[in-house]
Design a protein around this motif. Sequence first.
Motif, PDB file in Angstrom:
ATOM      1  N   PRO A   1      63.832 -16.367  75.595  1.00 40.43           N
ATOM      2  CA  PRO A   1      65.429 -15.634  76.412  1.00 40.43           C
ATOM      3  C   PRO A   1      66.858 -16.525  76.787  1.00 40.43           C
ATOM      4  O   PRO A   1      66.566 -17.520  75.716  1.00 40.43           O
ATOM      5  N   ALA A   2      67.687 -16.033  76.486  1.00 43.14           N
ATOM      6  CA  ALA A   2      68.905 -16.031  75.921  1.00 43.14           C
ATOM      7  C   ALA A   2      69.540 -17.731  76.909  1.00 43.14           C
ATOM      8  O   ALA A   2      69.069 -18.278  78.040  1.00 43.14           O
ATOM      9  N   GLY A   3      69.779 -18.619  76.213  1.00 45.33           N
ATOM     10  CA  GLY A   3      70.400 -20.081  76.790  1.00 45.33           C
ATOM     11  C   GLY A   3      69.456 -20.505  76.736  1.00 45.33           C
ATOM     12  O   GLY A   3      69.291 -22.314  76.830  1.00 45.33           O
ATOM     13  N   THR A   4      68.037 -20.993  75.473  1.00 39.79           N
ATOM     14  CA  THR A   4      66.615 -21.586  74.998  1.00 39.79           C
ATOM     15  C   THR A   4      66.997 -21.524  73.517  1.00 39.79           C
ATOM     16  O   THR A   4      67.427 -20.146  72.945  1.00 39.79           O
ATOM     17  N   LEU A   5      65.867 -22.516  73.099  1.00 36.49           N
ATOM     18  CA  LEU A   5      65.834 -22.235  72.017  1.00 36.49           C
ATOM     19  C   LEU A   5      64.356 -22.677  71.601  1.00 36.49           C
ATOM     20  O   LEU A   5      63.363 -23.849  72.807  1.00 36.49           O
ATOM     21  N   ALA A   6      63.753 -22.731  70.999  1.00 36.95           N
ATOM     22  CA  ALA A   6      61.994 -21.773  71.142  1.00 36.95           C
ATOM     23  C   ALA A   6      61.614 -22.397  69.834  1.00 36.95           C
ATOM     24  O   ALA A   6      62.078 -21.430  68.887  1.00 36.95           O
ATOM     25  N   PHE A   7      60.698 -23.001  69.937  1.00 35.63           N
ATOM     26  CA  PHE A   7      59.281 -22.686  68.415  1.00 35.63           C
ATOM     27  C   PHE A   7      58.027 -23.337  68.674  1.00 35.63           C
ATOM     28  O   PHE A   7      58.126 -23.774  69.265  1.00 35.63           O
ATOM     29  N   LEU A   8      57.280 -22.819  67.827  1.00 36.10           N
ATOM     30  CA  LEU A   8      55.636 -23.334  67.008  1.00 36.10           C
ATOM     31  C   LEU A   8      55.528 -24.305  66.232  1.00 36.10           C
ATOM     32  O   LEU A   8      56.331 -24.466  65.089  1.00 36.10           O
ATOM     33  N   ASN A   9      55.250 -25.352  67.092  1.00 27.57           N
ATOM     34  CA  ASN A   9      54.715 -26.268  65.661  1.00 27.57           C
ATOM     35  C   ASN A   9      53.200 -26.773  66.214  1.00 27.57           C
ATOM     36  O   ASN A   9      52.675 -27.476  67.271  1.00 27.57           O
ATOM     37  N   ARG A  10      52.255 -26.721  64.815  1.00 26.15           N
ATOM     38  CA  ARG A  10      50.888 -25.913  65.384  1.00 26.15           C
ATOM     39  C   ARG A  10      50.986 -25.451  66.472  1.00 26.15           C
ATOM     40  O   ARG A  10      50.952 -24.819  66.492  1.00 26.15           O
ATOM     41  N   GLU A  11      49.787 -25.688  67.454  1.00 23.45           N
ATOM     42  CA  GLU A  11      49.317 -25.348  68.207  1.00 23.45           C
ATOM     43  C   GLU A  11      50.343 -25.029  69.771  1.00 23.45           C
ATOM     44  O   GLU A  11      50.034 -25.121  71.235  1.00 23.45           O
ATOM     45  N   VAL A  12      51.621 -25.623  69.283  1.00 25.09           N
ATOM     46  CA  VAL A  12      52.284 -26.157  70.405  1.00 25.09           C
ATOM     47  C   VAL A  12      53.465 -25.374  70.692  1.00 25.09           C
ATOM     48  O   VAL A  12      54.293 -24.925  69.687  1.00 25.09           O
ATOM     49  N   LEU A  13      53.998 -24.500  70.691  1.00 31.36           N
ATOM     50  CA  LEU A  13      55.332 -23.807  71.859  1.00 31.36           C
ATOM     51  C   LEU A  13      56.214 -24.676  72.176  1.00 31.36           C
ATOM     52  O   LEU A  13      55.747 -24.858  73.989  1.00 31.36           O
ATOM     53  N   VAL A  14      57.456 -25.366  71.319  1.00 30.82           N
ATOM     54  CA  VAL A  14      58.158 -25.829  72.663  1.00 30.82           C
ATOM     55  C   VAL A  14      59.391 -25.280  72.943  1.00 30.82           C
ATOM     56  O   VAL A  14      59.799 -24.155  72.136  1.00 30.82           O
ATOM     57  N   LEU A  15      60.180 -25.918  73.956  1.00 31.82           N
ATOM     58  CA  LEU A  15      60.864 -24.386  74.925  1.00 31.82           C
ATOM     59  C   LEU A  15      61.569 -25.312  75.427  1.00 31.82           C
ATOM     60  O   LEU A  15      61.651 -26.261  76.324  1.00 31.82           O
ATOM     61  N   VAL A  16      62.680 -25.420  74.834  1.00 34.48           N
ATOM     62  CA  VAL A  16      64.593 -25.955  75.658  1.00 34.48           C
ATOM     63  C   VAL A  16      65.307 -25.457  76.197  1.00 34.48           C
ATOM     64  O   VAL A  16      65.949 -24.859  75.824  1.00 34.48           O
ATOM     65  N   ASN A  17      65.520 -25.254  77.391  1.00 33.48           N
ATOM     66  CA  ASN A  17      66.506 -24.473  78.502  1.00 33.48           C
ATOM     67  C   ASN A  17      68.131 -25.458  78.016  1.00 33.48           C
ATOM     68  O   ASN A  17      67.710 -26.452  78.854  1.00 33.48           O
ATOM     69  N   LEU A  18      68.654 -25.098  77.511  1.00 35.00           N
ATOM     70  CA  LEU A  18      69.612 -25.216  77.417  1.00 35.00           C
ATOM     71  C   LEU A  18      71.027 -24.866  78.240  1.00 35.00           C
ATOM     72  O   LEU A  18      72.601 -24.897  78.677  1.00 35.00           O
ATOM     73  N   GLY A  19      70.557 -23.635  78.624  1.00 36.37           N
ATOM     74  CA  GLY A  19      71.278 -22.990  80.019  1.00 36.37           C
ATOM     75  C   GLY A  19      72.143 -23.556  81.084  1.00 36.37           C
ATOM     76  O   GLY A  19      71.795 -24.404  81.631  1.00 36.37           O
ATOM     77  N   VAL A  20      71.989 -22.571  81.953  1.00 34.26           N
ATOM     78  CA  VAL A  20      72.649 -23.110  83.295  1.00 34.26           C
ATOM     79  C   VAL A  20      72.077 -22.843  83.991  1.00 34.26           C
ATOM     80  O   VAL A  20      71.597 -23.084  85.573  1.00 34.26           O
ATOM     81  N   GLU A  21      70.852 -21.890  84.047  1.00 33.93           N
ATOM     82  CA  GLU A  21      70.168 -21.462  85.346  1.00 33.93           C
ATOM     83  C   GLU A  21      68.368 -21.830  84.914  1.00 33.93           C
ATOM     84  O   GLU A  21      68.162 -22.136  83.496  1.00 33.93           O
ATOM     85  N   ALA A  22      67.571 -21.866  85.569  1.00 31.08           N
ATOM     86  CA  ALA A  22      65.866 -22.106  85.310  1.00 31.08           C
ATOM     87  C   ALA A  22      65.810 -20.533  84.732  1.00 31.08           C
ATOM     88  O   ALA A  22      65.742 -19.604  84.265  1.00 31.08           O
ATOM     89  N   VAL A  23      64.479 -20.929  83.980  1.00 32.53           N
ATOM     90  CA  VAL A  23      63.712 -20.463  82.792  1.00 32.53           C
ATOM     91  C   VAL A  23      62.069 -20.243  83.386  1.00 32.53           C
ATOM     92  O   VAL A  23      62.048 -21.283  83.350  1.00 32.53           O
ATOM     93  N   VAL A  24      61.891 -19.336  83.244  1.00 29.05           N
ATOM     94  CA  VAL A  24      60.395 -18.558  83.931  1.00 29.05           C
ATOM     95  C   VAL A  24      59.518 -18.494  82.799  1.00 29.05           C
ATOM     96  O   VAL A  24      59.748 -17.947  82.038  1.00 29.05           O
ATOM     97  N   VAL A  25      58.242 -19.423  83.062  1.00 28.94           N
ATOM     98  CA  VAL A  25      57.322 -19.725  82.322  1.00 28.94           C
ATOM     99  C   VAL A  25      56.175 -18.885  82.891  1.00 28.94           C
ATOM    100  O   VAL A  25      55.991 -19.297  83.696  1.00 28.94           O
ATOM    101  N   PRO A  26      55.265 -18.332  82.283  1.00 26.41           N
ATOM    102  CA  PRO A  26      53.855 -18.118  83.048  1.00 26.41           C
ATOM    103  C   PRO A  26      53.388 -19.201  83.597  1.00 26.41           C
ATOM    104  O   PRO A  26      52.625 -20.195  82.600  1.00 26.41           O
ATOM    105  N   ALA A  27      52.604 -19.426  84.990  1.00 26.24           N
ATOM    106  CA  ALA A  27      52.244 -20.579  85.616  1.00 26.24           C
ATOM    107  C   ALA A  27      50.439 -21.040  84.180  1.00 26.24           C
ATOM    108  O   ALA A  27      50.226 -22.046  85.003  1.00 26.24           O
TER     109      ALA A  27
END
Length: 403
Positions: free
Chosen positions: A345-371
């Motif tokens: 999503p806009a305002g975020t940085l995301a990458f995969l490292n092995r079986e881990v998805l790393v998400l960094v929210n650099l924006g000004v509003e919350a980001v939703v992820v599936p629970a």
Amino acid sequence: MTDHETTAQATPGEQAPDRRAPRLGDVTTTTVVHRSTRRPTAWWQHAVVLQVRGEADLAGLEALTAEISHVARLGADAIEVHCPGLDPGTEPARGVVEAFVRRAHQRGIKVLVALAGTDAPPQTDAAAWHLARCTAWLHRGIDGIDLISATRPVPPLGPHSHAGIELGALHALIAEHGEDVILTGGGTARDRAALAAHLHEDWLHVTRDDRLVVTPWRPQALRAAITDAYTLRDPVGAPAGWTLATAALSAPAEWGDLDAAALERRHDAAAALMLALPGTAYLHLGEAVGLRQAGDVAAAVRATAAAVAAQKGRADSRFERYRRGLRLRDELRLGTGPVGWIDAPAGTLAFLNREVLVLVNLGVEAVVVPAEREILHASADLPAPVGGEATVPPDTTVWLAMS
């Protein structure tokens, strides 16, 4: 995850969140910019190094010896000290140094000593002083020498002498002490040409740089900076070296005008990003408990130990959060994994490292992820899931399980 392009499907039938907010997409694709290490790796290629700022005297080393348990409890692989005023080959320094090294090794912690050519006393042959001091330290059983700042002018000067250091002689000295003894240093990403020359000519085991704090806190800028770290190092077989040194003391100019609370939150988000990246990561004494170490080393060690004692065992404490990050980094082998960028999503940085998805929210509003996507680690407390959705607030990094 393999080194090939990967897709990840969200669970069918998910309901849209009740509010309009950026959301982790149903399908993510990756662009691999760094491949996982397939061959056996040495400890220093994926270590977490705890650096002690300031010049440690005998009292500082004695304090570290007494309080080494807090380093072991955090989970760092090595500790680095700067002791330009100590000659470890003479008493009383010899006994203090040997006790410190022995105690660290008993707890499974490597010892690195930072020595710059500029540490030499005035009117002294700096290169000869530096080589003699490195020899004395290595004879005490340490695991490596750090040249502190190894950046130099371009074009490169060759592996002979710069900043009072004879690199050729120093490489030979290091080689005499075994393949697990290392030579490290630091540069700045502000001068890419100098950093590239340093990487190609000096052949240090690890060369850290400050790109995570001299890059604007924006997704595309950080993505480009991290990609460039691997672009520079992968061709010469060098691990990336990450540090938040500037941010550990004050707000970097590139991060904007932040108050103390905002700086702490952003720093923790950057630290969780750093610990998820392959390579060698450097933390500072006190960083994991919210202290900005400065001044007297012995006092800083005691203050850090007291903070650890107060925070350990509290799941919501900063120390336990950092400790959990270091443990997961080791268990999930993130230090030797790949990096595959994800469309996010806009305002975020995301990458995969092995079986881990790393998400960094650099924006000004919350980001939703599936629970149902398990959150393995977060740089800050997250709101409770609502309506089958979890939210990641601004200036927060999360590690999500992909399986």
